[in-house]
Write an enzyme that holds these catalytic residues in place. Structure first.
Site, PDB file in Angstrom:
ATOM      1  N   GLU A 266       8.059   3.024  -5.912  1.00 52.20           N
ATOM      2  CA  GLU A 266       8.211   2.341  -4.622  1.00 52.20           C
ATOM      3  C   GLU A 266       8.052   3.456  -3.404  1.00 52.20           C
ATOM      4  O   GLU A 266       8.492   4.314  -3.641  1.00 52.20           O
ATOM      5  CB  GLU A 266       9.107   1.336  -4.554  1.00 52.20           C
ATOM      6  CG  GLU A 266       9.183   0.600  -3.184  1.00 52.20           C
ATOM      7  CD  GLU A 266       8.077  -0.171  -2.632  1.00 52.20           C
ATOM      8  OE1 GLU A 266       6.984   0.290  -2.840  1.00 52.20           O
ATOM      9  OE2 GLU A 266       8.254  -1.329  -2.362  1.00 52.20           O
ATOM     10  N   ASP A 267       7.754   2.996  -2.376  1.00 55.25           N
ATOM     11  CA  ASP A 267       7.623   4.064  -1.238  1.00 55.25           C
ATOM     12  C   ASP A 267       9.070   4.252  -0.447  1.00 55.25           C
ATOM     13  O   ASP A 267       9.721   4.918  -0.581  1.00 55.25           O
ATOM     14  CB  ASP A 267       6.540   3.771  -0.161  1.00 55.25           C
ATOM     15  CG  ASP A 267       6.656   2.392   0.423  1.00 55.25           C
ATOM     16  OD1 ASP A 267       7.375   1.511  -0.366  1.00 55.25           O
ATOM     17  OD2 ASP A 267       5.921   2.281   1.275  1.00 55.25           O
TER      18      ASP A 267
ATOM     19  N   ASP B  54      14.329  -1.050   1.755  1.00 47.79           N
ATOM     20  CA  ASP B  54      14.922  -1.246   3.282  1.00 47.79           C
ATOM     21  C   ASP B  54      15.865  -2.251   2.808  1.00 47.79           C
ATOM     22  O   ASP B  54      16.988  -2.161   2.533  1.00 47.79           O
ATOM     23  CB  ASP B  54      13.807  -1.401   4.205  1.00 47.79           C
ATOM     24  CG  ASP B  54      14.202  -1.275   5.725  1.00 47.79           C
ATOM     25  OD1 ASP B  54      15.139  -0.676   5.830  1.00 47.79           O
ATOM     26  OD2 ASP B  54      13.392  -2.248   6.173  1.00 47.79           O
TER      27      ASP B  54
ATOM     28  N   ASP C 279       3.500   3.913   7.120  1.00 45.23           N
ATOM     29  CA  ASP C 279       2.686   3.560   7.921  1.00 45.23           C
ATOM     30  C   ASP C 279       3.420   2.904   8.953  1.00 45.23           C
ATOM     31  O   ASP C 279       4.467   2.380   8.831  1.00 45.23           O
ATOM     32  CB  ASP C 279       1.489   2.475   7.792  1.00 45.23           C
ATOM     33  CG  ASP C 279       2.033   1.165   7.641  1.00 45.23           C
ATOM     34  OD1 ASP C 279       2.986   0.709   6.832  1.00 45.23           O
ATOM     35  OD2 ASP C 279       1.480   0.359   8.393  1.00 45.23           O
TER      36      ASP C 279
ATOM     37  N   ARG D  11      -0.339   7.067   7.364  1.00 45.85           N
ATOM     38  CA  ARG D  11      -0.193   7.111   6.031  1.00 45.85           C
ATOM     39  C   ARG D  11      -0.632   8.536   5.522  1.00 45.85           C
ATOM     40  O   ARG D  11      -0.023   8.941   4.487  1.00 45.85           O
ATOM     41  CB  ARG D  11      -0.820   6.005   5.129  1.00 45.85           C
ATOM     42  CG  ARG D  11      -0.395   4.737   5.559  1.00 45.85           C
ATOM     43  CD  ARG D  11      -1.153   3.817   4.569  1.00 45.85           C
ATOM     44  NE  ARG D  11      -1.203   2.521   5.196  1.00 45.85           N
ATOM     45  CZ  ARG D  11      -0.001   1.294   4.858  1.00 45.85           C
ATOM     46  NH1 ARG D  11       0.965   1.996   4.027  1.00 45.85           N
ATOM     47  NH2 ARG D  11       0.168   0.352   5.328  1.00 45.85           N
TER      48      ARG D  11
ATOM     49  N   LYS E 209       0.693  -1.202  -0.088  1.00 44.36           N
ATOM     50  CA  LYS E 209       0.004   0.023  -0.032  1.00 44.36           C
ATOM     51  C   LYS E 209       1.073   1.387  -0.133  1.00 44.36           C
ATOM     52  O   LYS E 209       0.394   2.296  -0.401  1.00 44.36           O
ATOM     53  CB  LYS E 209      -0.774   0.042   1.346  1.00 44.36           C
ATOM     54  CG  LYS E 209      -1.833  -0.921   1.458  1.00 44.36           C
ATOM     55  CD  LYS E 209      -2.612  -0.797   2.900  1.00 44.36           C
ATOM     56  CE  LYS E 209      -3.555  -2.008   3.239  1.00 44.36           C
ATOM     57  NZ  LYS E 209      -4.069  -1.819   4.611  1.00 44.36           N
ATOM     58  N   GLY E 210       2.177   1.188   0.596  1.00 44.38           N
ATOM     59  CA  GLY E 210       2.879   2.469   0.895  1.00 44.38           C
ATOM     60  C   GLY E 210       3.175   3.260  -0.100  1.00 44.38           C
ATOM     61  O   GLY E 210       3.278   4.715   0.224  1.00 44.38           O
TER      62      GLY E 210
ATOM     63  N   VAL F 170      10.561   5.379   9.331  1.00 45.89           N
ATOM     64  CA  VAL F 170       9.903   6.728   9.084  1.00 45.89           C
ATOM     65  C   VAL F 170       8.457   6.352   8.702  1.00 45.89           C
ATOM     66  O   VAL F 170       7.872   5.296   8.330  1.00 45.89           O
ATOM     67  CB  VAL F 170      10.574   7.398   7.769  1.00 45.89           C
ATOM     68  CG1 VAL F 170      12.004   8.154   8.075  1.00 45.89           C
ATOM     69  CG2 VAL F 170      10.824   6.514   6.623  1.00 45.89           C
TER      70      VAL F 170
HETATM   71  P1  IMP Z   1      12.166  -4.428   2.093  1.00 43.08           P
HETATM   72  O1  IMP Z   1      11.688  -5.558   1.575  1.00 43.08           O
HETATM   73  O2  IMP Z   1      12.933  -4.568   3.520  1.00 43.08           O
HETATM   74  O3  IMP Z   1      13.038  -3.621   1.169  1.00 43.08           O
HETATM   75  O4  IMP Z   1      10.847  -3.579   2.498  1.00 43.08           O
HETATM   76  C1  IMP Z   1      10.189  -2.987   1.837  1.00 43.08           C
HETATM   77  C2  IMP Z   1       8.877  -2.504   2.510  1.00 43.08           C
HETATM   78  O5  IMP Z   1       8.924  -2.393   3.941  1.00 43.08           O
HETATM   79  C3  IMP Z   1       8.698  -0.888   2.082  1.00 43.08           C
HETATM   80  O6  IMP Z   1       7.900  -1.036   1.055  1.00 43.08           O
HETATM   81  C4  IMP Z   1       7.539  -0.622   3.299  1.00 43.08           C
HETATM   82  O7  IMP Z   1       6.254  -1.103   3.160  1.00 43.08           O
HETATM   83  C5  IMP Z   1       8.317  -1.250   4.458  1.00 43.08           C
HETATM   84  N1  IMP Z   1       9.245  -0.443   5.265  1.00 43.08           N
HETATM   85  C6  IMP Z   1      10.509  -0.498   5.479  1.00 43.08           C
HETATM   86  N2  IMP Z   1      11.102   0.644   6.128  1.00 43.08           N
HETATM   87  C7  IMP Z   1       9.893   1.299   6.591  1.00 43.08           C
HETATM   88  C8  IMP Z   1       9.964   2.522   7.316  1.00 43.08           C
HETATM   89  O8  IMP Z   1      10.952   2.987   7.952  1.00 43.08           O
HETATM   90  N3  IMP Z   1       8.762   3.039   7.612  1.00 43.08           N
HETATM   91  C9  IMP Z   1       7.638   2.239   6.861  1.00 43.08           C
HETATM   92  N4  IMP Z   1       7.513   1.095   6.507  1.00 43.08           N
HETATM   93  C10 IMP Z   1       8.684   0.972   6.135  1.00 43.08           C
HETATM   94 MG    MG Z   2       6.125  -0.771  -0.083  1.00 41.83          MG
END
Ligand code: IMP
Ligand code: MG
Length: 185
Positions: free
Chosen positions: A107-108, A111, A167, A173, A51-52, A161
């Site tokens: 993408e939001d 991470d 969220d 959000r 959703k982000g 964040v």
């Molecule tokens: P990844 O697969 O670890 O790169 O994670 C990606 C997803 O984790 C993002 O699309 C977010 O939905 C969530 N996420 C990672 N870091 C944060 C943060 O600091 N705040 C909120 N959501 C996060």
């Molecule tokens: Mg996301």
């Protein structure tokens, strides 16, 4: 669901603004100009990962001037320890035939990089005309898989964040800026 019960508890969790509404607007304009230049009038498909990224998508799609379609996708990745099992479960898929499009993934935040690297692998297998990854935020300090976006509007340190689509427990959000979440408050 969040355990926040009142507006006071909600406000206390917002530690400080990291990226203001105005800074986001300026960065989106710059990113849109780069996308316009890159595709030079050719139609694109903007794909938002829910959703982000829904807020970022709403603003970015109104700033680009090349013809664009929008699409949404919901995906989850599964890991055995720190190693991807290679299984991405798509809970809601695109309804477009990807092979006909120049894809721009919106993408939001990146991470660990796991979700997006799996999504990109899955979409590349469908042979798009081209594929570009644009992320609002990049947190390279926490990367677990080697993944670099083509365009990151802001690179941030290892803070959790919230706001502008992001969220914590499904809240925050709707904040028009990006803030650091206060774990202690
Ligand atoms: P990844 O697969 O670890 O790169 O994670 C990606 C997803 O984790 C993002 O699309 C977010 O939905 C969530 N996420 C990672 N870091 C944060 C943060 O600091 N705040 C909120 N959501 C996060
Ligand atoms: Mg996301």
């Amino acid at each position: 669901m969040s355990d926040i019960k009142s507006i006071e508890e909600f406000n206390k969790k917002i530690k400080r603004v990291i990226v203001s509404k105005e800074e986001i607007e300026t960065a989106i304009q710059t990113a849109a100009e780069k996308i316009n230049g890159l595709y030079d009038g050719r139609p694109i498909l903007l794909v938002s990962i829910l959703k982000g990224a829904f807020v970022f998508m709403a603003d970015l799609c109104r700033a680009v001037t090349v013809p664009c379609e929008i699409g949404f996708m919901c995906a989850k990745s599964y890991y055995n320890g720190t190693v991807s099992t290679g299984d991405v479960t798509v809970t809601m898929d695109l309804d477009q035939d990807v092979s006909k499009y120049h894809l721009v993934i919106v993408e939001d935040i990146i991470d660990t990089g796991r979700t997006l690297s799996d999504v990109v692998e899955l979409l590349r297998a469908r042979k798009p005309l081209s594929l570009t990854v644009v992320t609002l935020l990049d947190k390279p300090a926490r990367r677990k898989v080697d993944f670099k976006p083509d365009l990151a509007l802001f690179t941030i340190p290892d803070y959790f964040v919230i706001g502008y689509g992001l969220d914590c427990g499904e809240y925050f959000r709707n904040l028009p800026y990006i803030a650091e979440y206060d774990e202690e408050a």
